[in-house]
Design a protein around this motif. Structure first.
Motif, mmCIF file in Angstrom:
data_model
loop_
_atom_site.group_PDB
_atom_site.id
_atom_site.type_symbol
_atom_site.label_atom_id
_atom_site.label_comp_id
_atom_site.label_asym_id
_atom_site.label_seq_id
_atom_site.Cartn_x
_atom_site.Cartn_y
_atom_site.Cartn_z
ATOM 1 N N UNK A 13 0.805 -1.084 0.125
ATOM 2 C CA UNK A 13 0.087 -0.157 0.082
ATOM 3 C C UNK A 13 0.672 1.276 -0.001
ATOM 4 N N UNK A 14 0.104 2.290 -0.261
ATOM 5 C CA UNK A 14 0.932 3.569 -0.485
ATOM 6 C C UNK A 14 1.133 4.517 0.860
ATOM 7 N N UNK A 15 0.544 3.768 2.150
ATOM 8 C CA UNK A 15 0.339 4.387 3.386
ATOM 9 C C UNK A 15 0.089 5.985 3.346
ATOM 10 N N UNK A 16 -0.696 6.122 2.706
ATOM 11 C CA UNK A 16 -1.056 7.713 2.568
ATOM 12 C C UNK A 16 -1.391 8.388 3.965
ATOM 13 N N UNK A 17 -1.773 7.658 4.845
ATOM 14 C CA UNK A 17 -2.120 8.396 5.975
ATOM 15 C C UNK A 17 -0.708 8.569 6.840
ATOM 16 N N UNK A 18 0.557 7.927 6.167
ATOM 17 C CA UNK A 18 1.562 8.129 6.890
ATOM 18 C C UNK A 18 2.574 9.212 6.166
ATOM 19 N N UNK A 19 2.109 9.706 5.287
ATOM 20 C CA UNK A 19 3.170 10.871 4.320
ATOM 21 C C UNK A 19 3.193 11.891 5.246
ATOM 22 N N UNK A 20 4.504 12.720 5.213
ATOM 23 C CA UNK A 20 5.712 12.273 4.159
ATOM 24 C C UNK A 20 6.609 11.138 5.007
ATOM 25 N N UNK A 21 6.328 10.598 6.223
ATOM 26 C CA UNK A 21 7.257 9.927 6.724
ATOM 27 C C UNK A 21 7.613 8.668 5.910
ATOM 28 N N UNK A 22 6.698 7.999 5.156
ATOM 29 C CA UNK A 22 7.087 7.012 4.340
ATOM 30 C C UNK A 22 6.967 7.211 2.818
ATOM 31 N N UNK A 23 7.458 8.377 2.666
ATOM 32 C CA UNK A 23 7.596 8.664 1.190
ATOM 33 C C UNK A 23 8.734 7.904 0.477
ATOM 34 N N UNK A 24 9.842 7.510 1.258
ATOM 35 C CA UNK A 24 10.926 6.932 0.609
ATOM 36 C C UNK A 24 11.382 5.540 1.297
ATOM 37 N N UNK A 25 10.753 5.355 2.634
ATOM 38 C CA UNK A 25 10.676 4.059 3.061
ATOM 39 C C UNK A 25 9.304 3.284 3.354
ATOM 40 N N UNK A 26 9.452 2.041 3.038
ATOM 41 C CA UNK A 26 8.234 1.224 3.599
ATOM 42 C C UNK A 26 7.693 1.419 4.718
ATOM 43 N N UNK A 27 6.296 1.779 5.169
ATOM 44 C CA UNK A 27 5.647 1.522 6.312
ATOM 45 C C UNK A 27 6.027 0.547 7.266
ATOM 46 N N UNK A 28 6.202 -0.602 6.548
ATOM 47 C CA UNK A 28 6.384 -1.754 7.212
ATOM 48 C C UNK A 28 7.898 -1.646 7.988
ATOM 49 N N UNK A 29 8.500 -0.690 7.463
ATOM 50 C CA UNK A 29 10.006 -0.779 8.249
ATOM 51 C C UNK A 29 9.965 0.342 9.480
ATOM 52 N N UNK A 30 8.826 0.865 9.631
ATOM 53 C CA UNK A 30 8.805 2.059 10.639
ATOM 54 C C UNK A 30 9.175 1.153 11.925
ATOM 55 N N UNK A 31 10.149 1.872 13.054
ATOM 56 C CA UNK A 31 10.312 0.998 14.223
ATOM 57 C C UNK A 31 9.229 1.206 14.918
ATOM 58 N N UNK A 32 8.937 -0.091 15.732
ATOM 59 C CA UNK A 32 8.210 -0.194 16.773
ATOM 60 C C UNK A 32 8.909 -0.487 18.003
ATOM 61 N N UNK A 33 9.435 0.462 18.816
ATOM 62 C CA UNK A 33 10.420 0.482 19.812
ATOM 63 C C UNK A 33 11.831 0.196 19.066
ATOM 64 N N UNK A 34 12.245 -1.377 18.939
ATOM 65 C CA UNK A 34 13.478 -1.482 18.323
ATOM 66 C C UNK A 34 13.486 -2.484 17.423
ATOM 67 N N UNK A 35 12.287 -2.484 16.647
ATOM 68 C CA UNK A 35 12.299 -3.710 15.482
ATOM 69 C C UNK A 35 11.233 -2.924 14.291
ATOM 70 N N UNK A 36 11.492 -3.147 13.219
ATOM 71 C CA UNK A 36 10.351 -2.700 12.437
ATOM 72 C C UNK A 36 9.321 -3.472 12.662
ATOM 73 N N UNK A 37 7.992 -2.899 12.100
ATOM 74 C CA UNK A 37 6.713 -3.495 12.408
ATOM 75 C C UNK A 37 6.502 -4.641 11.710
ATOM 76 N N UNK A 38 7.014 -4.973 10.574
ATOM 77 C CA UNK A 38 7.130 -6.212 9.778
ATOM 78 C C UNK A 38 7.865 -7.479 10.615
#
Ligand code: G1P
Length: 297
Positions: A13-38
């Motif tokens: 998905x384009x993760x529109x609700x998270x822009x611009x944080x996820x413009x150049x990195x996938x949302x699944x790679x956003x860290x949740x504490x110390x690991x990406x959500x994926x």
């Protein structure tokens, strides 16, 4: 022995609700504490005995699969520093699952994403995990869903009660009681599903959360499911078509555990704070700081 060995994780998905944080990195790679959500999602599957994870990705999302590769330079650097703890965490991700990738090509909706998994999955039941929903490892749901699918056949969805005004954010289901032999599992038969209804049109306040154990029969139905809400091919619509067919039952497992939403910035923040406060190494210090911080506001 689990009957389900493959999971499908749509992340394109384009993760529109998270822009611009996820413009150049996938949302699944956003860290949740110390690991990406994926990593939480793949670890949840691994804990349920699922060792084959198929990521449905889009353009610029190579980092998601890279996260599960071994990283010799990084591992060597950590070993040289004697940081055994971080080294173990980095290496643990290499062995969580066999990672496969299929490209969605065009973002035509969740149903379309799941359909791209057809060749990889074959003719067996399989899990689908949506990366926006994290399930607390202490309250797992996939094992109960897999057991329900093994007993009842067809497909199984995960349901959770939400406040009536929240139901328009989710698929909503009408359910009936059903008897099973599964201990401590609240299983219902699903008679009707609708994607993101207005609160006054919702069949119940049971929301479909992002976990599914689907029979392979879903693929043929997805091939003929017309675009629905948002002009996207909706998984909920395909499941509704199956339930209405009378030949492929759809059941629900009602989840009452801790679920975290990372799909929008506010819920993502709540997720990070909740899991940060519970973190084995950081939690105590973080919570002490948080208490002071809140008291001072
Ligand atoms: C998707 C599904 C919806 C489900 C939700 C759970 O919607 O289409 O039925 O309730 O995930 O998170 P999304 O939030 O991706 O728009």
């Amino acid at each position: 022995m689990t009957t389900v060995t493959k999971t499908v994780i749509p992340v394109a998905g384009l993760a529109t609700r998270f822009q611009p944080a996820t413009k150049a990195i996938p949302k699944a790679m956003l860290p949740v504490v110390d690991a990406p959500s994926i990593e939480y999602v793949v670890a949840e599957a691994a804990a349920a005995g699922i060792s084959d994870a198929l990521l449905i990705t889009g353009r610029g999302q190579g980092a998601i699969a890279d996260h599960f590769d071994s990283a010799p330079e990084l591992e060597q650097a950590l070993a040289d520093k004697g940081d055994e703890e971080r080294l173990a965490k980095v290496q643990a991700t290499n062995d969580l699952a066999r990672i496969h990738v299929v490209r969605q090509g065009e973002a035509l909706g969740l149903g379309h994403a799941v359909l791209t998994a057809a060749d990889h999955v074959g003719e067996v039941p399989f899990a689908v995990q949506l990366g926006d929903d994290l399930i607390d490892p202490r309250d797992e749901i996939l094992p109960a869903m897999i057991a329900a699918q093994a007993e009842l056949g067809g497909s199984v969805i995960a349901l959770m009660e939400v406040a009536p005004e929240q139901i328009s954010l989710y698929g909503s289901a009408a359910v009936e009681p059903v008897q099973t032999h599964l201990p401590d599992t609240d299983v219902v038969r699903v008679s009707y599903m609708v994607e993101k209804p207005a609160p006054e049109d919702a069949p119940s306040n049971l929301a479909m959360i992002g976990r599914y154990v689907l029979g392979p029969g879903i693929f043929d139905v997805l091939r003929t499911t017309a675009p629905g809400r948002g002009n996207e091919i909706q998984l909920t619509d395909a499941l509704q078509n199956l339930a209405a067919s009378g030949t492929h039952p759809v059941h629900g497992v009602v989840f009452r555990g801790r679920r975290y939403d990372t799909g929008n910035p506010l819920d993502y923040l709540k997720t990070v704070v909740s899991l940060g406060a519970d973190h084995p190494d950081l939690g105590e210090d973080f919570l002490a700081w948080l208490r002071d911080y809140v008291a001072g506001r």
